[in-house]
Design an enzyme around this catalytic site. Sequence first.
Site, PDB file in Angstrom:
ATOM      1  N   LYS A  21       0.837  -1.215   0.000  1.00 38.88           N
ATOM      2  CA  LYS A  21       0.000   0.000   0.000  1.00 38.88           C
ATOM      3  C   LYS A  21       0.869   1.261   0.000  1.00 38.88           C
ATOM      4  O   LYS A  21       0.615   2.188  -0.774  1.00 38.88           O
ATOM      5  CB  LYS A  21      -0.891  -0.008   1.253  1.00 38.88           C
ATOM      6  CG  LYS A  21      -1.444   1.357   1.645  1.00 38.88           C
ATOM      7  CD  LYS A  21      -2.399   1.271   2.812  1.00 38.88           C
ATOM      8  CE  LYS A  21      -1.893   1.751   4.142  1.00 38.88           C
ATOM      9  NZ  LYS A  21      -1.534   3.141   4.322  1.00 38.88           N
ATOM     10  N   ASN A  22       1.868   1.257   0.888  1.00 39.51           N
ATOM     11  CA  ASN A  22       2.615   2.496   1.081  1.00 39.51           C
ATOM     12  C   ASN A  22       3.664   2.748  -0.001  1.00 39.51           C
ATOM     13  O   ASN A  22       4.424   3.722   0.084  1.00 39.51           O
ATOM     14  CB  ASN A  22       3.224   2.541   2.486  1.00 39.51           C
ATOM     15  CG  ASN A  22       2.125   2.711   3.531  1.00 39.51           C
ATOM     16  OD1 ASN A  22       0.988   3.062   3.190  1.00 39.51           O
ATOM     17  ND2 ASN A  22       2.446   2.457   4.793  1.00 39.51           N
ATOM     18  N   ARG A  90      -3.382  10.420   3.089  1.00 38.85           N
ATOM     19  CA  ARG A  90      -2.300  11.386   3.258  1.00 38.85           C
ATOM     20  C   ARG A  90      -1.504  11.578   1.971  1.00 38.85           C
ATOM     21  O   ARG A  90      -0.396  12.077   1.997  1.00 38.85           O
ATOM     22  CB  ARG A  90      -1.385  10.907   4.391  1.00 38.85           C
ATOM     23  CG  ARG A  90      -2.182  10.663   5.656  1.00 38.85           C
ATOM     24  CD  ARG A  90      -1.338  10.513   6.883  1.00 38.85           C
ATOM     25  NE  ARG A  90      -0.388  11.573   7.062  1.00 38.85           N
ATOM     26  CZ  ARG A  90      -0.681  12.785   7.527  1.00 38.85           C
ATOM     27  NH1 ARG A  90      -1.917  13.091   7.832  1.00 38.85           N
ATOM     28  NH2 ARG A  90       0.268  13.677   7.661  1.00 38.85           N
ATOM     29  N   ASP A 114      -5.218   8.121   9.097  1.00 35.38           N
ATOM     30  CA  ASP A 114      -5.520   7.565  10.409  1.00 35.38           C
ATOM     31  C   ASP A 114      -5.381   8.590  11.527  1.00 35.38           C
ATOM     32  O   ASP A 114      -4.510   9.452  11.485  1.00 35.38           O
ATOM     33  CB  ASP A 114      -4.553   6.408  10.687  1.00 35.38           C
ATOM     34  CG  ASP A 114      -4.815   5.243   9.757  1.00 35.38           C
ATOM     35  OD1 ASP A 114      -5.969   5.075   9.347  1.00 35.38           O
ATOM     36  OD2 ASP A 114      -3.856   4.521   9.452  1.00 35.38           O
ATOM     37  N   ASP A 305       3.826   0.283  12.450  1.00 36.78           N
ATOM     38  CA  ASP A 305       2.649  -0.440  11.942  1.00 36.78           C
ATOM     39  C   ASP A 305       2.632  -1.907  12.373  1.00 36.78           C
ATOM     40  O   ASP A 305       1.705  -2.638  12.024  1.00 36.78           O
ATOM     41  CB  ASP A 305       2.617  -0.381  10.411  1.00 36.78           C
ATOM     42  CG  ASP A 305       2.471   1.034   9.917  1.00 36.78           C
ATOM     43  OD1 ASP A 305       1.428   1.633  10.169  1.00 36.78           O
ATOM     44  OD2 ASP A 305       3.419   1.557   9.312  1.00 36.78           O
ATOM     45  N   VAL A 327       7.249   6.738  17.179  1.00 41.33           N
ATOM     46  CA  VAL A 327       6.994   7.361  15.867  1.00 41.33           C
ATOM     47  C   VAL A 327       5.742   8.237  15.906  1.00 41.33           C
ATOM     48  O   VAL A 327       5.763   9.384  15.459  1.00 41.33           O
ATOM     49  CB  VAL A 327       6.902   6.286  14.763  1.00 41.33           C
ATOM     50  CG1 VAL A 327       6.620   6.928  13.403  1.00 41.33           C
ATOM     51  CG2 VAL A 327       8.191   5.470  14.697  1.00 41.33           C
TER      52      VAL A 327
END
Length: 433
Positions: A21-22, A90, A114, A305, A327
């Site tokens: 996804k990222n 984002r 989120d 994550d 983080v």
Amino acid sequence: MKLVIEGGEKLEGAVTLAGAKNAATKMMVASILTGDPCILENFPDIGDAKITQELCRSIGSDIDQRGNVLRIHTPEIKNSKVASFSRRNRIPILALGPLLARVGEAEVPVLGGDKIGPRPVDIHVDALTAMGAKIEILPDRYVASAKGGLKGAKIKLRYPSVGATENTLLAAVLAKGRTVIENAATEPEIIDLIKMLQKMGAIIELGADRAIYIEGVKKLHGVTHSILPDRNEAVSFACLAVATGGRIFVRDARQDDLITFLNTLRRIGGEYEVVREGIVFYRPDKGALNPVDIETDTHPGFMTDWQQPTAVLLTQANGLSRIHETVYEDRFAYAQDLNLMGADIKVETKCAGSAPCRFSGKDFHHSALITGPKRLRAATLTVRDLRSGMAHLIAGLIAEGKTVIEGVEELDRGYEKIDERLKKMGAKIVRKK
Ligand code: EPU
């Protein structure tokens, strides 16, 4: 949409990772840097990718997805003002660089995503400003321009932010001259983005001590790129295997991307075997699990994550575990949900790590003390954010009784057809409207 889960089944079988996804969402934005078509293979079927497709279409991209191959082509920028676009993830801020490079102006909305902390974009704004962009920050949007084009600059990031590193990279590849990014993030998804940009004609070098050097070029061309597998999915499946006492072959999981996690999993008492096509995760003879201390960090540290699925495992470990989240300020709201199911998790503002982090002395609940083992019981929960939704799911699969997880759209943003894939491995899980 909700998931209804009957807990208590071992998960066994094989699953193939989707594209990350990222990386996928950023690569769509990177494709806007060229007027040529770009092909993204191993493209994931997830909500965040669909949201990003809408963003790119509003800019002028033609997009065609067949199976897991996405073709994206932006022959011209039809609209550089994407401010009316809804705040659902984002990604829009990353469009600033490509839009400034191609048309010298851009407007993007303030960001969603989120709810895990304030999530400012000051580091992005400072980096682009150093490259000659003028950025006006309005309550609902950022208005940027770079009439004479962007210029290379020496930029030291205050924190190795993933998004700010990507934003600077995307702006620098077509800027005039050389850009140095010091204290850059070096997550595998960023390296994959760099590989894509390099194939498009960019000149990017990785230096020691988190430095990235970019020599601006005049033009980039089209590319075919296969997106790296999603390591966050890999960790979720690993925790599912160990938590349920099962065995899952995670096809395409890459040891390189998971070294810190694999060490932590072994300390907890989970096991794995790295094979040619992926990694097999299991719990030896449903043995006891051990408590551990974890500190989240930027790559190559233990990723933020990963703490949510791992926390569920730690509710089953014998003794006290600590997770120090360094983080994000506010990523333990899900502890309340696990406590409702019978877990014992105390969330504190004090740093739980060996050294104070940048949140020390502030009022952020960024440390979790987990005492186990605790038997979990079913509950009705609502997904708060993507990764804590995975914690709900794992907890539901090991709890006694019927767990209902509402707001599954949030999980669908980042996990491809998660219920169908879990069902194939033996989970009793049903999706309902
Ligand atoms: N930060 C600032 N100023 C900035 C940018 C970041 O203070 O200008 C702070 C943030 O507030 C946060 C920290 O720096 O405390 C880290 O943020 P970063 O910019 O590194 O994260 P991001 O780019 O917003 C990406 C992933 C996240 C992942 C983090 C860390 C995407 C779309 N999101 O976020 O993924 O947790 O990097 O690896 O790539 C997820 O997939 O569930 C997710 C939240």
